[in-house]
Design a protein around this motif. Structure first.
Motif, PDB file in Angstrom:
ATOM      1  N   GLY A   1       0.815  -1.208   0.000  1.00 40.91           N
ATOM      2  CA  GLY A   1       0.000   0.000   0.000  1.00 40.91           C
ATOM      3  C   GLY A   1       0.849   1.258   0.000  1.00 40.91           C
ATOM      4  O   GLY A   1       0.574   2.206  -0.746  1.00 40.91           O
ATOM      5  N   ALA A   2       1.893   1.257   0.827  1.00 39.34           N
ATOM      6  CA  ALA A   2       2.755   2.445   0.882  1.00 39.34           C
ATOM      7  C   ALA A   2       3.391   2.689  -0.485  1.00 39.34           C
ATOM      8  O   ALA A   2       3.470   3.828  -0.950  1.00 39.34           O
TER       9      ALA A   2
ATOM     10  N   ASN B   1       0.985   4.227  -2.860  1.00 36.90           N
ATOM     11  CA  ASN B   1       0.845   5.657  -2.574  1.00 36.90           C
ATOM     12  C   ASN B   1       2.080   6.443  -2.994  1.00 36.90           C
ATOM     13  O   ASN B   1       1.968   7.575  -3.458  1.00 36.90           O
TER      14      ASN B   1
ATOM     15  N   PHE C   1      -4.317   7.904   6.779  1.00 36.40           N
ATOM     16  CA  PHE C   1      -3.102   7.091   6.903  1.00 36.40           C
ATOM     17  C   PHE C   1      -2.746   6.559   5.521  1.00 36.40           C
ATOM     18  O   PHE C   1      -3.593   5.969   4.847  1.00 36.40           O
ATOM     19  N   HIS C   2      -1.487   6.783   5.121  1.00 35.37           N
ATOM     20  CA  HIS C   2      -1.112   6.378   3.768  1.00 35.37           C
ATOM     21  C   HIS C   2       0.125   5.493   3.715  1.00 35.37           C
ATOM     22  O   HIS C   2       0.571   5.136   2.629  1.00 35.37           O
TER      23      HIS C   2
ATOM     24  N   GLU D   1      -8.459   8.975   1.621  1.00 31.74           N
ATOM     25  CA  GLU D   1      -9.106   7.655   1.607  1.00 31.74           C
ATOM     26  C   GLU D   1     -10.625   7.855   1.486  1.00 31.74           C
ATOM     27  O   GLU D   1     -11.155   8.801   2.060  1.00 31.74           O
TER      28      GLU D   1
ATOM     29  N   GLU E   1      -7.232   3.423   9.470  1.00 32.00           N
ATOM     30  CA  GLU E   1      -6.445   3.608  10.708  1.00 32.00           C
ATOM     31  C   GLU E   1      -6.995   4.782  11.511  1.00 32.00           C
ATOM     32  O   GLU E   1      -6.902   4.795  12.742  1.00 32.00           O
TER      33      GLU E   1
ATOM     34  N   ASP F   1      -6.819   6.844  -2.059  1.00 23.85           N
ATOM     35  CA  ASP F   1      -6.116   5.714  -1.444  1.00 23.85           C
ATOM     36  C   ASP F   1      -7.161   4.680  -1.030  1.00 23.85           C
ATOM     37  O   ASP F   1      -7.886   4.863  -0.058  1.00 23.85           O
TER      38      ASP F   1
ATOM     39  N   VAL G   1      -6.368   1.528  -0.393  1.00 25.07           N
ATOM     40  CA  VAL G   1      -5.565   0.386   0.075  1.00 25.07           C
ATOM     41  C   VAL G   1      -6.353  -0.446   1.091  1.00 25.07           C
ATOM     42  O   VAL G   1      -6.361  -1.677   1.011  1.00 25.07           O
ATOM     43  N   GLN G   2      -7.025   0.199   2.021  1.00 30.65           N
ATOM     44  CA  GLN G   2      -7.766  -0.558   3.036  1.00 30.65           C
ATOM     45  C   GLN G   2      -9.241  -0.748   2.653  1.00 30.65           C
ATOM     46  O   GLN G   2      -9.816  -1.805   2.882  1.00 30.65           O
TER      47      GLN G   2
ATOM     48  N   LYS H   1      -3.342  -4.536  -0.155  1.00 26.02           N
ATOM     49  CA  LYS H   1      -4.017  -5.399   0.823  1.00 26.02           C
ATOM     50  C   LYS H   1      -4.869  -6.521   0.189  1.00 26.02           C
ATOM     51  O   LYS H   1      -4.341  -7.559  -0.168  1.00 26.02           O
TER      52      LYS H   1
HETATM   53  C1  LIG Z   1      -5.324   3.477   3.646  1.00 23.34           C
HETATM   54  C2  LIG Z   1      -3.970   2.878   3.736  1.00 23.34           C
HETATM   55  N1  LIG Z   1      -3.016   3.272   2.885  1.00 23.34           N
HETATM   56  C3  LIG Z   1      -1.787   2.748   2.907  1.00 23.34           C
HETATM   57  C4  LIG Z   1      -1.451   1.787   3.822  1.00 23.34           C
HETATM   58  C5  LIG Z   1      -0.067   1.203   3.816  1.00 23.34           C
HETATM   59  O1  LIG Z   1      -0.110  -0.061   3.286  1.00 23.34           O
HETATM   60  P1  LIG Z   1       1.125  -1.083   3.506  1.00 23.34           P
HETATM   61  O2  LIG Z   1       1.141  -1.410   4.959  1.00 23.34           O
HETATM   62  O3  LIG Z   1       0.797  -2.249   2.621  1.00 23.34           O
HETATM   63  O4  LIG Z   1       2.339  -0.366   3.083  1.00 23.34           O
HETATM   64  C6  LIG Z   1      -2.409   1.329   4.720  1.00 23.34           C
HETATM   65  C7  LIG Z   1      -2.067   0.292   5.716  1.00 23.34           C
HETATM   66  O5  LIG Z   1      -2.736   0.083   6.686  1.00 23.34           O
HETATM   67  C8  LIG Z   1      -3.702   1.890   4.685  1.00 23.34           C
HETATM   68  O6  LIG Z   1      -4.651   1.494   5.532  1.00 23.34           O
END
Ligand SMILES: Cc1ncc(COP(=O)(O)O)c(C=O)c1O
Length: 393
Positions: free
Chosen positions: A101-102, A105, A134-135, A186, A191, A219, A221-222, A248
């Motif tokens: 996820g990071a 981003n 949270f990213h 998001e 988070e 974002d 990711v979650q 994820k």
């Molecule tokens: C919305 C969001 N973006 C990015 C991330 C980061 O993802 P990763 O832990 O796979 O790097 C997370 C992780 O919890 C997240 O919830």
């Protein structure tokens, strides 16, 4: 039991865990002492198919005997086919693969910066981000994360990020300057405590971005990959962003990240401007294909909506029953939260002792993130554990 070697050999960037998990199946996990748990964490919104879904396991086994890795020096058919499937689900554009996820981003932030450096939007390279988001933990993703809890100790972070309150369109508009080239947030803050972006907020941002040639970066990711009862969380509001970060649940336990880039920006990255050794390997893409196949076959996006409604209704019954605790139920689909006045760690521990694993979030919040194929009776069982744990307060 946690091995003594845990603290001896592992860097202490996580609090010492209470359990050592050794096995999983479906919604269940077992610890090293043989205790069984209902897993309503899904590895923090990752194992959306439950643990060891037999078709996913079969697909990984099969692909690992054909080809696991060959680098992006070569065209990878599984990658091309996965990019096509994602474009069909999101909209016209192209896809870049990575591992987390990071990283997705980071690629999204680099897209905004590169786009500005091309003069695509008048060299406006600053990014306006939602507070309480949270990213990720890499330096770029961290720079886009407002909370001092994550940022402290890592100065200097990247310049050019500004923050506006989530779900406050007026505040976002007032903070746009002649340097703002992108807006990033998001669709459901995970988070941050499960806060859902209002449809009108996202639609307002889309309009502002379109009128001022600003990139809208989402974002997912979650919240993405079916969890909220839509393939991606923002799709309920009908907006079309400039780029979307995913990870994820896309691999459901095998690491893969992806950045979808909308048509106007799809050619910003040119050869040499970005890359990764592992991103989009045949094995990772094969896991993601299996996820999409199973989601389609088992209708899991719809299941997340229906089961989420059931779980939310049951949580609301508990909220009423325990009105003295001032509980709040938030979220959408199977991305739900129980928020409370008190620090939730003791309640999370009681739930664990009673056989239910959940995960905390900001603002005294407990997140409930079961797999999308959680069974109705497992939800009933989880609710009984939550009720028992609330009673024991
Ligand atoms: C919305 C969001 N973006 C990015 C991330 C980061 O993802 P990763 O832990 O796979 O790097 C997370 C992780 O919890 C997240 O919830």
């Amino acid at each position: 039991m946690i091995s003594n070697d845990h603290q001896k050999y592992l860097v202490s960037n996580y609090a010492l865990p209470a359990l050592s998990i050794v096995r999983g199946q479906g919604t269940k996990l077992w610890d090293s002492e043989g205790n069984e748990y209902l897993d309503f964490t899904s590895g923090i919104a990752v194992t959306n198919l439950g643990h060891n879904h037999p078709e996913w396991v079969r697909q990984l086994n099969k692909q690992s005997m054909i080809l696991t890795h060959c680098s992006n020096l070569f065209s990878i058919p599984e990658q091309v086919r996965l990019a096509k499937r994602l474009v069909e689900k999101i909209g016209p554009g192209k896809v870049l693969f990575c591992n987390s996820g990071a990283e997705a981003n980071e690629a999204m932030i680099k897209l905004a910066r590169l786009s500005a450096s091309h003069g695509k939007n008048g060299h406006r390279n600053e990014i306006l981000v939602a507070e309480n988001g949270f990213h990720g933990r890499t330096m770029g993703a961290l720079s886009a994360t407002a909370s001092s809890k994550y940022r402290n100790g890592f100065d200097p972070l990247l310049p050019g990020f500004h923050f506006a309150p989530f779900n406050n369109l007026e505040a976002f508009v007032s903070l746009i300057t002649e340097k703002t080239g992108a807006i990033m947030l998001e669709s459901v803050q995970g988070e941050g405590g499960i806060h859902v972006a209002d449809d009108a907020f996202l639609q307002g941002l889309e309009k502002i971005c379109a009128s001022r040639n600003i990139l809208l970066l989402l974002d997912e990711v979650q919240a993405g990959i079916g969890r909220t009862g839509e393939f991606l969380g923002f799709q309920k509001s009908g907006v079309m962003p400039g780029a979307v970060a995913m990870a994820k649940g896309l691999g459901a336990g095998f690491p893969i990240g992806a950045l979808w880039v909308g048509k106007p920006w799809e050619n910003i990255f040119t050869p040499g401007t970005h890359g990764t050794t592992f991103g989009g390997s045949p094995l990772a893409c094969s896991a993601a294909h299996s996820v999409l196949d199973i989601m389609e076959k088992e209708n899991l996006v719809q299941a997340a909506k229906l089961k989420g409604n059931f779980l939310a209704a049951k949580l609301n019954e508990l909220r009423v029953k325990f009105s003295n605790l001032d509980l709040e139920v938030r979220g959408r689909g199977l991305m739900l939260a129980l928020a409370m006045r008190k620090e939730p760690a003791p309640l999370i521990k009681r739930m664990r002792d009673n056989g239910l694993l959940v995960v905390g979030a900001a603002g005294n919040t407990i997140r409930l993130l079961p797999p999308l194929n959680v069974k109705q009776d497992e939800i009933v069982q989880a609710i009984a554990i939550i009720e028992k744990s609330l009673k024991d307060q």
